[in-house]
Design an enzyme around this catalytic site. Structure first.
Site, PDB file in Angstrom:
ATOM      1  N   ASN A 105      72.462   3.966 -52.379  1.00 16.48           N
ATOM      2  CA  ASN A 105      72.914   4.559 -50.990  1.00 16.48           C
ATOM      3  C   ASN A 105      73.847   3.530 -50.168  1.00 16.48           C
ATOM      4  O   ASN A 105      73.913   2.225 -50.386  1.00 16.48           O
ATOM      5  CB  ASN A 105      71.730   4.599 -49.916  1.00 16.48           C
ATOM      6  CG  ASN A 105      70.760   3.613 -49.940  1.00 16.48           C
ATOM      7  OD1 ASN A 105      70.499   2.586 -50.520  1.00 16.48           O
ATOM      8  ND2 ASN A 105      70.084   3.383 -48.733  1.00 16.48           N
ATOM      9  N   ILE A 106      74.725   3.992 -49.371  1.00 16.43           N
ATOM     10  CA  ILE A 106      75.983   3.162 -48.895  1.00 16.43           C
ATOM     11  C   ILE A 106      75.908   3.791 -47.338  1.00 16.43           C
ATOM     12  O   ILE A 106      76.432   5.082 -47.257  1.00 16.43           O
ATOM     13  CB  ILE A 106      77.240   3.359 -49.442  1.00 16.43           C
ATOM     14  CG1 ILE A 106      77.207   3.089 -51.108  1.00 16.43           C
ATOM     15  CG2 ILE A 106      78.602   2.650 -48.707  1.00 16.43           C
ATOM     16  CD1 ILE A 106      78.527   3.414 -51.715  1.00 16.43           C
ATOM     17  N   GLU A 107      75.506   2.838 -46.554  1.00 13.35           N
ATOM     18  CA  GLU A 107      75.229   2.995 -45.060  1.00 13.35           C
ATOM     19  C   GLU A 107      76.486   2.792 -44.294  1.00 13.35           C
ATOM     20  O   GLU A 107      77.431   2.122 -44.941  1.00 13.35           O
ATOM     21  CB  GLU A 107      74.131   2.471 -44.476  1.00 13.35           C
ATOM     22  CG  GLU A 107      72.786   2.823 -45.160  1.00 13.35           C
ATOM     23  CD  GLU A 107      71.521   2.466 -44.475  1.00 13.35           C
ATOM     24  OE1 GLU A 107      71.667   1.739 -43.564  1.00 13.35           O
ATOM     25  OE2 GLU A 107      70.448   2.811 -44.997  1.00 13.35           O
TER      26      GLU A 107
ATOM     27  N   CYS B 299      73.834   9.187 -49.458  1.00 10.83           N
ATOM     28  CA  CYS B 299      72.630   8.922 -50.394  1.00 10.83           C
ATOM     29  C   CYS B 299      73.033   8.627 -51.962  1.00 10.83           C
ATOM     30  O   CYS B 299      74.195   8.658 -52.257  1.00 10.83           O
ATOM     31  CB  CYS B 299      71.712  10.058 -50.511  1.00 10.83           C
ATOM     32  SG  CYS B 299      71.086  10.616 -49.083  1.00 10.83           S
TER      33      CYS B 299
ATOM     34  N   GLU C 184      71.857   9.353 -54.501  1.00 10.92           N
ATOM     35  CA  GLU C 184      71.857  10.564 -55.499  1.00 10.92           C
ATOM     36  C   GLU C 184      73.440  11.291 -55.630  1.00 10.92           C
ATOM     37  O   GLU C 184      73.824  11.352 -56.683  1.00 10.92           O
ATOM     38  CB  GLU C 184      70.966  11.631 -55.179  1.00 10.92           C
ATOM     39  CG  GLU C 184      69.505  11.222 -55.346  1.00 10.92           C
ATOM     40  CD  GLU C 184      68.945  10.591 -54.089  1.00 10.92           C
ATOM     41  OE1 GLU C 184      69.680  10.044 -53.099  1.00 10.92           O
ATOM     42  OE2 GLU C 184      67.798  10.791 -53.681  1.00 10.92           O
TER      43      GLU C 184
ATOM     44  N   CYS D 243      66.269  13.778 -50.662  1.00 10.99           N
ATOM     45  CA  CYS D 243      66.292  14.535 -49.203  1.00 10.99           C
ATOM     46  C   CYS D 243      67.093  15.805 -49.440  1.00 10.99           C
ATOM     47  O   CYS D 243      67.448  16.073 -50.696  1.00 10.99           O
ATOM     48  CB  CYS D 243      67.363  13.761 -48.357  1.00 10.99           C
ATOM     49  SG  CYS D 243      69.202  14.110 -48.820  1.00 10.99           S
TER      50      CYS D 243
ATOM     51  N   CYS E 293      70.677  16.443 -51.023  1.00 15.93           N
ATOM     52  CA  CYS E 293      70.858  15.900 -52.275  1.00 15.93           C
ATOM     53  C   CYS E 293      70.107  16.845 -53.143  1.00 15.93           C
ATOM     54  O   CYS E 293      70.897  16.817 -54.301  1.00 15.93           O
ATOM     55  CB  CYS E 293      70.036  14.456 -52.591  1.00 15.93           C
ATOM     56  SG  CYS E 293      71.078  13.276 -51.672  1.00 15.93           S
TER      57      CYS E 293
HETATM   58  N1  THU Z   1      68.516   7.875 -48.775  1.00 16.43           N
HETATM   59  C1  THU Z   1      69.031   8.031 -49.774  1.00 16.43           C
HETATM   60  O1  THU Z   1      69.629   7.342 -50.525  1.00 16.43           O
HETATM   61  N2  THU Z   1      68.599   9.087 -50.989  1.00 16.43           N
HETATM   62  C2  THU Z   1      67.623  10.082 -50.568  1.00 16.43           C
HETATM   63  O2  THU Z   1      67.515  11.124 -50.940  1.00 16.43           O
HETATM   64  C3  THU Z   1      66.986   9.952 -49.040  1.00 16.43           C
HETATM   65  C4  THU Z   1      67.670   8.685 -48.283  1.00 16.43           C
HETATM   66  C5  THU Z   1      68.942   6.625 -48.092  1.00 16.43           C
HETATM   67  C6  THU Z   1      69.905   6.975 -46.833  1.00 16.43           C
HETATM   68  C7  THU Z   1      69.796   5.899 -45.899  1.00 16.43           C
HETATM   69  O3  THU Z   1      70.779   5.080 -46.317  1.00 16.43           O
HETATM   70  C8  THU Z   1      68.328   5.351 -46.269  1.00 16.43           C
HETATM   71  O4  THU Z   1      67.969   6.077 -47.410  1.00 16.43           O
HETATM   72  C9  THU Z   1      67.416   5.902 -45.187  1.00 16.43           C
HETATM   73  O5  THU Z   1      67.204   7.199 -44.910  1.00 16.43           O
END
Ligand code: THU
Length: 138
Positions: A42-44, A53, A55, A95, A98
């Site tokens: 994940n890259i915020e 996300c 995935e 999620c 994804c």
């Molecule tokens: N996140 C994912 O990388 N994949 C998912 O399917 C659910 C959420 C990440 C997004 C965010 O950076 C962190 O988890 C919290 O939501």
């Protein structure tokens, strides 16, 4: 590639997550039918909705490399302190966005492996996203 090996790759990827806002790290390892593995974390972003996300990073890397035929994805996620310590992890389900992203490229028998290399469960995309909307729905 075994499910445990794929989860190990996902855990490595989770350690590279960029998640300064949630402090939640996710890693994904996507296996093609040809045996190649593409990883994502994940890259915020300071603009929270711009976050991507793990995935979708893995799928984007694979599709950009010319891959379209997928067998399985392993997903590992947890709080950054837990990921760093290598402690036991619970399941981190993908999620909804994804799941929909996966459905664009994968059949219902595509495997989604959740948990940790030590304890995991395998689901199918059909179980996680029944009655999905797709090109055939239009
Ligand atoms: N996140 C994912 O990388 N994949 C998912 O399917 C659910 C959420 C990440 C997004 C965010 O950076 C962190 O988890 C919290 O939501």
């Amino acid at each position: 590639m075994t499910e445990t090996e794929l989860l190990d790759r996902a855990l490595d990827a989770a350690r590279r997550a960029y998640s300064p806002y949630s402090h939640f790290c996710v890693g994904a390892a996507l296996l093609t039918r040809g045996g190649a593995v593409y990883i994502g974390c994940n890259i915020e972003n300071a603009s929270y909705p711009a976050t991507i996300c793990a995935e979708r990073v893995a799928f984007s890397a694979a599709v950009a490399a010319g891959e379209r035929d997928f067998d399985a994805i392993a997903i590992v996620g947890g709080r950054e302190d837990i990921i760093a310590a290598g402690e036991p992890l619970g399941e981190c389900p993908p999620c909804g966005i994804c799941r929909q992203f996966m459905a664009e490229f994968c059949r219902p028998d595509f495997r989604v492996i959740l948990g940790s290399p030590k304890k995991f469960s395998t689901y199918t995309l059909g179980e996680l996203l029944p009655q999905s909307f797709s090109a055939e729905s239009m």
